[in-house]
Design a protein around this motif. Structure first.
Motif, PDB file in Angstrom:
ATOM      1  N   ALA A 210       0.865  -1.190   0.000  1.00 32.08           N
ATOM      2  CA  ALA A 210       0.000   0.000   0.000  1.00 32.08           C
ATOM      3  C   ALA A 210       0.890   1.224   0.000  1.00 32.08           C
ATOM      4  N   TYR A 211       0.652   2.139  -0.934  1.00 36.95           N
ATOM      5  CA  TYR A 211       1.521   3.306  -1.088  1.00 36.95           C
ATOM      6  C   TYR A 211       0.684   4.578  -1.052  1.00 36.95           C
ATOM      7  N   ASP A 212       0.981   5.461  -0.109  1.00 37.28           N
ATOM      8  CA  ASP A 212       0.272   6.749  -0.038  1.00 37.28           C
ATOM      9  C   ASP A 212       1.242   7.848  -0.465  1.00 37.28           C
ATOM     10  N   MET A 213       0.897   8.599  -1.496  1.00 38.57           N
ATOM     11  CA  MET A 213       1.796   9.670  -1.954  1.00 38.57           C
ATOM     12  C   MET A 213       1.954  10.771  -0.906  1.00 38.57           C
ATOM     13  N   MET A 214       0.985  10.849  -0.013  1.00 35.57           N
ATOM     14  CA  MET A 214       1.050  11.825   1.077  1.00 35.57           C
ATOM     15  C   MET A 214       2.173  11.424   2.045  1.00 35.57           C
ATOM     16  N   TYR A 215       2.756  12.398   2.729  1.00 37.55           N
ATOM     17  CA  TYR A 215       3.823  12.086   3.678  1.00 37.55           C
ATOM     18  C   TYR A 215       3.794  13.107   4.804  1.00 37.55           C
ATOM     19  N   GLY A 216       4.398  12.712   5.909  1.00 40.43           N
ATOM     20  CA  GLY A 216       4.736  13.706   6.930  1.00 40.43           C
ATOM     21  C   GLY A 216       3.713  13.983   8.010  1.00 40.43           C
TER      22      GLY A 216
END
Ligand code: NDP
Length: 271
Positions: A210-216
């Protein structure tokens, strides 16, 4: 005088790009400055031209100006043309080169940092905004078994597919019930508001990433959902951010920085 670069957006205060490019410059021994430019919503071109007039050589472009950057460029890379969005501008005398490094950044993070090969895998991409637009063609080039695009507003996903001139399945979330994927990429902005795209249960295949482009912002609702659904690996978009920045640095400076130590120190800083 050091060479000048900047990231332009609205908002832009949260951007980690200045830290990343400062680290690349130190690592490669390049003498440059990299600043944040907050452009008024109706002032993208004026802000960009003022920066250029002050000697600026290149820009990263973030929300919501990637489409305007694409329109402003006088010379475009193939990948910017495919995405119809530019996240990197380089001033070259009278011409302005526009490129899009988001897809390359995502692929580098998936392949190099996360060890995920896409060939033959079932991939689900969520969202039909600028970020999704930038990564579809690079993802397809990796020859996944299938790539399905899901969006809250299905018509927007269908428009995107039509614009790109490709045969791709574009569906509403409800149509995902009973289907499974090896890689699910969240390219929506839902995590920015703490929301979860309406994914049905059971969408993550065994061993899925699962990959979320959002970060931080700690674990996003999408990654929390993926973990509760048994996804084997959950990754945020910090690696993509660093990798797309390295690709921009290469376009401007002709040198490819080593991303691993920069990503590691950013991870430590956000832990
Ligand atoms: P856009 O505003 O262009 O698109 C937003 C998309 O998210 C639309 O498809 C929209 O659907 C969808 N969406 C918004 N809220 C929800 C929700 N609650 N449920 C389901 N879908 C929703 O944004 P971008 O494409 O430019 O950016 C998307 C994300 O990617 C952002 O979080 C951004 O920070 C991140 N990003 C990260 C990068 C990195 O390097 N890590 C690089 C680029 C982007 P609809 O069409 O129905 O409105």
């Amino acid at each position: 005088m050091p060479d000048r670069y900047a990231v332009i957006g609205n908002p832009v205060a949260h951007s980690k790009s200045p830290q990343i490019h400062a680290a690349f410059a130190r690592q490669t021994g390049h003498d440059l400055t990299y600043e944040r430019l907050l452009a008024p919503m109706d002032g993208f071109v004026a802000t960009l031209e003022a920066f250029h007039a002050r000697g600026g050589l290149g820009l990263n472009v973030t929300l919501p100006f990637k489409g305007q950057a694409f329109a402003y460029a006088t010379r475009l890379s193939e990948r910017a043309r495919a995405a119809q969005a530019a996240n990197t501008l380089k001033f070259e005398g009278q011409s302005i080169f526009g490129d899009n490094t988001d897809g390359a950044g995502l692929l580098s993070d998936l392949g190099r940092n996360l060890g995920c090969a896409l060939s033959g895998r079932r991939v689900l991409l969520l969202g039909a905004g600028g970020a999704a637009r930038g990564v579809i063609m690079p993802l397809l080039e990796q020859q996944p078994a299938r790539l399905v695009l899901a969006n809250r507003t299905p018509g927007k996903a269908q428009d995107l597919v039509q614009d790109l001139g490709i045969a791709l399945e574009a569906v509403a979330y409800a149509a995902l019930a009973g289907r499974q994927f090896d890689l699910v990429i969240n390219a929506t902005s839902a995590s920015l508001t703490g929301a979860l795209p309406p994914l049905p249960a059971g969408v993550f295949a065994q061993g899925a990433l699962a990959y979320d482009m959002m970060y931080g912002k700690g674990e996003t609702p999408f990654l929390a959902f993926a973990r509760s659904e048994g996804a084997a690996t959950c990754a945020d978009g910090l690696g993509m951010l660093v990798e797309q920045a390295a690709e921009s640095f290469f376009i401007w400076r002709g040198v490819r920085p080593d991303t691993a130590p920069v990503l590691q120190s950013l991870r430590q800083a956000t832990a």
